[in-house]
Scaffold this active site. Structure first.
Site, mmCIF file in Angstrom:
data_model
loop_
_atom_site.group_PDB
_atom_site.id
_atom_site.type_symbol
_atom_site.label_atom_id
_atom_site.label_comp_id
_atom_site.label_asym_id
_atom_site.label_seq_id
_atom_site.Cartn_x
_atom_site.Cartn_y
_atom_site.Cartn_z
ATOM 1 N N ASN A 8 0.735 -1.180 -0.075
ATOM 2 C CA ASN A 8 -0.232 0.346 0.136
ATOM 3 C C ASN A 8 0.919 1.489 0.072
ATOM 4 O O ASN A 8 1.529 1.423 1.079
ATOM 5 C CB ASN A 8 -1.384 0.098 1.109
ATOM 6 C CG ASN A 8 -1.605 1.545 1.518
ATOM 7 O OD1 ASN A 8 -2.299 2.423 0.437
ATOM 8 N ND2 ASN A 8 -2.203 1.137 2.769
ATOM 9 N N LYS A 10 0.441 4.062 -0.034
ATOM 10 C CA LYS A 10 -1.037 5.373 0.121
ATOM 11 C C LYS A 10 -0.248 6.974 -0.314
ATOM 12 O O LYS A 10 -0.590 6.745 -1.845
ATOM 13 C CB LYS A 10 -0.022 5.748 2.063
ATOM 14 C CG LYS A 10 0.080 4.220 2.392
ATOM 15 C CD LYS A 10 -0.171 4.239 4.606
ATOM 16 C CE LYS A 10 0.247 2.619 4.721
ATOM 17 N NZ LYS A 10 0.508 3.736 6.814
ATOM 18 N N HIS A 91 -9.458 0.923 5.582
ATOM 19 C CA HIS A 91 -7.766 0.436 6.620
ATOM 20 C C HIS A 91 -7.758 1.829 7.815
ATOM 21 O O HIS A 91 -8.450 2.761 7.511
ATOM 22 C CB HIS A 91 -6.878 1.330 5.908
ATOM 23 C CG HIS A 91 -4.933 1.650 5.270
ATOM 24 N ND1 HIS A 91 -4.880 2.402 6.755
ATOM 25 C CD2 HIS A 91 -4.350 0.689 5.469
ATOM 26 C CE1 HIS A 91 -3.294 2.121 6.894
ATOM 27 N NE2 HIS A 91 -3.376 0.721 6.065
ATOM 28 N N GLU A 93 -5.866 4.017 8.560
ATOM 29 C CA GLU A 93 -6.533 5.905 7.970
ATOM 30 C C GLU A 93 -7.278 6.289 7.717
ATOM 31 O O GLU A 93 -7.335 7.256 8.308
ATOM 32 C CB GLU A 93 -4.917 5.670 7.639
ATOM 33 C CG GLU A 93 -3.375 5.673 8.214
ATOM 34 C CD GLU A 93 -2.477 4.801 7.675
ATOM 35 O OE1 GLU A 93 -2.530 4.916 6.352
ATOM 36 O OE2 GLU A 93 -0.865 4.595 7.856
ATOM 37 N N GLU A 161 -4.574 -6.472 11.361
ATOM 38 C CA GLU A 161 -3.759 -4.924 11.260
ATOM 39 C C GLU A 161 -4.075 -3.897 12.427
ATOM 40 O O GLU A 161 -4.255 -2.905 12.516
ATOM 41 C CB GLU A 161 -3.704 -3.654 10.278
ATOM 42 C CG GLU A 161 -4.106 -4.391 8.408
ATOM 43 C CD GLU A 161 -2.935 -3.509 7.459
ATOM 44 O OE1 GLU A 161 -1.892 -3.094 6.766
ATOM 45 O OE2 GLU A 161 -3.931 -1.516 7.664
ATOM 46 N N GLY A 167 3.276 1.717 11.020
ATOM 47 C CA GLY A 167 4.677 2.779 11.032
ATOM 48 C C GLY A 167 4.854 2.760 11.792
ATOM 49 O O GLY A 167 6.099 3.707 12.207
ATOM 50 N N SER A 206 4.132 -3.090 9.867
ATOM 51 C CA SER A 206 5.646 -3.079 9.910
ATOM 52 C C SER A 206 6.232 -4.339 9.986
ATOM 53 O O SER A 206 7.087 -5.217 10.495
ATOM 54 C CB SER A 206 5.878 -2.330 11.481
ATOM 55 O OG SER A 206 5.739 -1.327 11.935
#
Ligand code: PEP
Length: 248
Positions: A8, A10, A91, A93, A161, A167, A206
């Site tokens: 991904n 992003k 996701h 985010e 996730e 991240g 990660s």
């Protein structure tokens, strides 16, 4: 079940970054047991398709409606027109920055599947939920509410996730990943019947060349969704290689 290693990108990358895709496509061509996928920004989809070879190209989001007055949004059919084969739905985010909830994510996944895309539905707990011992319950509830009930192994991928691992360089322990994936497998079978046994379950958060082999060796981990390490072929291809080395 073939591994799926999905990147991904992003909101990263402009045209020169497609050179990384060229190198990823070259590596992916060698493997039969691993499917490789990249979700570039929408702006690169059209250019990415012809350079992707066996790599599946997909979107990072879609709108649940087919068309209409939704400024700034992209429909599943528009993704298909650009050569997309899958779309990431929900996701963390998108959940955190745009307030997406499970019902919306289920609607997006349903629209994606109706358009012929594979929906990669993301679920995962945040850090307080993990610390309070509620991770498994939270993820089970998210799956109940966000997976379309007509899903099949051909049009659904589930990605676990943990938001706190994205991240950050931090990951759950192997025991925690295996426990969660076993629960997700049981939940998918409960929701979708025996077809749930064939839905691929990815781990995301990660993943990097140093930890990929260990994570992918966990039963019921059928691949990975990768953010940071998918941005260069140097860090992404070793993860693809790690999946190819695992014999099940
Ligand atoms: C992600 O954004 O889905 C992700 C897993 O990111 P990272 O690999 O950078 O943790």
């Amino acid at each position: 079940m073939r591994f799926l290693i999905a990147g991904n990108w992003k909101m990263n990358g402009s045209r020169p970054m497609l050179a990384e895709l060229d190198r990823i496509a070259e590596a992916a061509a060698a493997y039969l047991t691993v499917e490789v996928a990249i979700a570039p920004p929408f702006t690169l989809l059209a250019d990415a398709g012809p350079r992707a070879g066996k790599v599946l190209i997909g979107g990072q989001d879609c709108h649940p409606a087919a068309k209409g007055a939704h400024t700034g949004c992209i429909s599943a059919d528009m993704l298909v027109e650009m050569g997309a084969r899958f779309v990431i739905c929900g996701h963390s985010e998108r959940r955190a920055e745009f307030g997406e909830n499970d019902a919306l994510i289920q609607a997006k996944a349903t629209a994606a599947q109706a358009a012929g895309l594979v929906a990669i539905v993301c679920v995962g707990e945040d850090e307080p939920e993990r610390n309070q011992g509620r991770a498994v319950t939270v993820v089970a509830a998210e799956i109940d509410r966000s997976v379309p009930l007509a899903s099949t192994p051909e049009n659904l991928v589930l990605s676990y996730e943990p938001a706190w691992a994205i991240g950050t360089g931090r990951t759950p322990t192997m025991a925690e990943i295996c426990e969660m994936h076993a629960m997700i497998r049981a939940k998918l079978i409960q929701l979708l019947g025996e077809e749930g046994a064939r839905v691929r379950i990815l781990y995301g958060g990660s993943v990097n060349p140093a930890n990929a082999a260990q994570i992918l060796a966990c039963p019921d981990v059928n691949g990975a969704l990768i953010g940071g390490a998918s941005l260069t072929a140097d860090s992404f291809v070793p993860i693809v290689n790690a999946a190819a080395d695992i014999v099940r």
